[in-house]
Design an enzyme around this catalytic site. Structure first.
Site, mmCIF file in Angstrom:
data_model
loop_
_atom_site.group_PDB
_atom_site.id
_atom_site.type_symbol
_atom_site.label_atom_id
_atom_site.label_comp_id
_atom_site.label_asym_id
_atom_site.label_seq_id
_atom_site.Cartn_x
_atom_site.Cartn_y
_atom_site.Cartn_z
ATOM 1 N N ASN A 1 0.875 -1.178 0.000
ATOM 2 C CA ASN A 1 0.000 0.000 0.000
ATOM 3 C C ASN A 1 0.910 1.224 0.000
ATOM 4 O OD1 ASN A 1 -1.802 2.057 0.468
ATOM 5 N ND2 ASN A 1 -2.792 1.094 2.218
ATOM 6 N N ARG B 1 -2.308 -2.077 -3.681
ATOM 7 C CA ARG B 1 -3.566 -1.366 -3.476
ATOM 8 C C ARG B 1 -3.554 -0.132 -4.374
ATOM 9 N NH1 ARG B 1 -4.994 3.108 0.760
ATOM 10 N NH2 ARG B 1 -7.242 3.224 0.508
ATOM 11 N N HIS C 1 -13.022 2.166 0.033
ATOM 12 C CA HIS C 1 -12.890 1.133 1.076
ATOM 13 C C HIS C 1 -13.458 -0.212 0.609
ATOM 14 C CE1 HIS C 1 -13.144 4.647 4.170
ATOM 15 N NE2 HIS C 1 -11.869 4.383 3.902
ATOM 16 N N ARG D 1 -12.741 15.253 7.337
ATOM 17 C CA ARG D 1 -13.581 15.493 6.156
ATOM 18 C C ARG D 1 -15.020 15.789 6.566
ATOM 19 N NH1 ARG D 1 -11.796 9.995 3.408
ATOM 20 N NH2 ARG D 1 -9.553 10.341 3.410
ATOM 21 N N GLU E 1 -7.494 -5.856 4.746
ATOM 22 C CA GLU E 1 -7.398 -5.535 3.321
ATOM 23 C C GLU E 1 -6.175 -6.192 2.689
ATOM 24 O OE1 GLU E 1 -8.815 -1.140 2.734
ATOM 25 O OE2 GLU E 1 -8.106 -1.354 4.781
#
Length: 397
Positions: A8, A89, A178, A239, A382
């Site tokens: 990643n 990823r 996600h 956010r 993940e």
């Protein structure tokens, strides 16, 4: 013995996890931080021991070289030949990539072309891909996309009610993110429930500094809270989540900021940080709320309120729910937030045990046995999903 490495790559970081496949045993994991800055940090775990080194690492290619050298030096691998697969990823695959793919030159070009949809992430992901290809050119490399799982959404879910030509000409639509996490926890939930995922209606809550909710019906994403970008949906660490779009020109007029500067505020100075004025870290806010800080309490309430709205609307979309799943940093570790989210959901068949909820980072059912809707904490993985996709594509390549 075949080994697959899941990667990643961020703009200044590179996370990695090395798996023995097909046993799915984690051999080692680590992270390279502050790439391109002074005093870069290289951390690797070997036989349960964390080894940290501070050294200048000017770019991703040097980071990859160091990582591979460390694997040899620490006797994690005997030679590079033991690595038979690399999974990367990639944040944005647009409509071009509805599933993971073998990486060739054309795939790299396509990922680069999608950078306008994820300018902070895709270029960094490509940098990681190129660095590994240069050093291990003959190893099967696979791109695993955050957006791929949500490509099953029907048009009514992914289209914005804008002129249709905007979608046709510019690809303006909801993509969702996600996806690898939502897919993993939905498949794991089916295993835990002892039922085929094709029979289940699941609500998956990936709650971390970035947060998204997904409605998964029959193993497929039918809707999700993040949109064209990861800015949409629930309130997050920094956010804003969904706001009235007319606020952007209004804020520009009032503050003299440009559109880009307002977007920067929405991405980096809003959410729990913006409402609380204290921190974007949930742990700090929980501590402050416990001391009676009203703004901290309000930030947490806004966060939970938005999650509630999605749970209610997605339950209606799927005509009911079989299980609600909590995952990611906050979902797995915060009993406080889980309690606030679950409170008041009895009307839809959610009966949960407060005693079972007192747990961190552990796979566990939280519901009473008689509850029609099950509630499960499932730590996300993940990296494992990336490694599995590499194995599948290796066999077919």
């Amino acid at each position: 013995m075949e080994k697959t490495i899941a990667i990643n790559a961020g703009s200044s970081s590179l996370k990695f996890q090395l798996y023995d496949m097909p046993s799915e045993r984690v051999i080692t994991a680590g992270i390279v931080e502050r790439i391109g800055l002074k005093d870069s940090i290289f951390t690797i775990t070997v036989d349960g021991e964390k080894i940290k080194e501070i050294i200048d690492i000017p770019d991703h290619e040097i980071a990859v070289q160091m990582l591979l050298e460390k694997l040899i030096n620490h006797k994690v691998i005997g030679s590079y030949d033991e690595i038979t697969g690399i999974g990367h990823r990639v944040v944005h695959g647009g409509e071009r990539f509805p599933e993971s793919v073998y990486i060739d030159d054309q795939v790299i070009k396509d990922i680069e072309a999608l950078s306008e949809l994820a300018p902070l992430h895709n270029p960094a992901n490509v940098t990681g891909i190129k660095a590994f290809r240069k050093i291990l050119p003959d190893v099967v490399s696979v791109a695993v996309f955050d957006t791929a799982f949500h490509q099953t959404m029907p048009p009514a879910s992914y289209l914005y009610s804008l002129p249709y030509s905007y979608y046709e000409d510019y690809g303006i639509r909801k993509y969702g993110f996600h996806g690898t996490s939502h897919k993993y926890v939905s498949e794991r939930a089916a295993e835990l429930l002892g039922r085929p995922v094709e029979e289940l209606r699941l609500l998956t809550c990936h709650l971390g500094n970035g947060a998204s909710i997904a409605a998964i019906e029959g193993g497929k994403s039918m809707d999700t809270s993040m949109g064209f970008t990861p800015l949409a949906g629930v309130s997050m660490g920094t956010r804003s989540g969904n706001i009235d779009p007319a606020l952007i020109p209004f804020i520009m007029e009032k503050t003299g900021k440009t559109a880009e500067q307002v977007l920067d505020v929405l991405n980096k100075e809003s959410g729990m940080l913006g409402v609380s004025g204290i921190s974007s870290d949930l742990r700090d806010l929980e501590d402050e709320a416990a001391k009676g800080n009203d703004r901290a309490e309000l930030a947490l309430q806004v966060f939970v309120d938005r999650i509630h709205k999605y749970i209610g609307s997605y339950a209606a979309r799927m005509n009911g729910v079989d299980a609600i799943i909590f995952t990611a940093g906050i979902g797995e570790n915060s009993s406080y937030i889980r309690e606030k989210v679950l409170r008041g959901l009895e009307f839809m068949g959610v009966y949960w045990d407060p005693a079972l909820n007192q747990v961190r980072g552990e796979e566990r059912f939280l519901n009473y046995p008689h509850s029609p809707v099950k509630v499960i904490i499932i730590p996300t993985n993940e990296e494992l999903m990336i490694a599995r996709d590499v194995e599948t594509i290796k066999q077919n390549h």
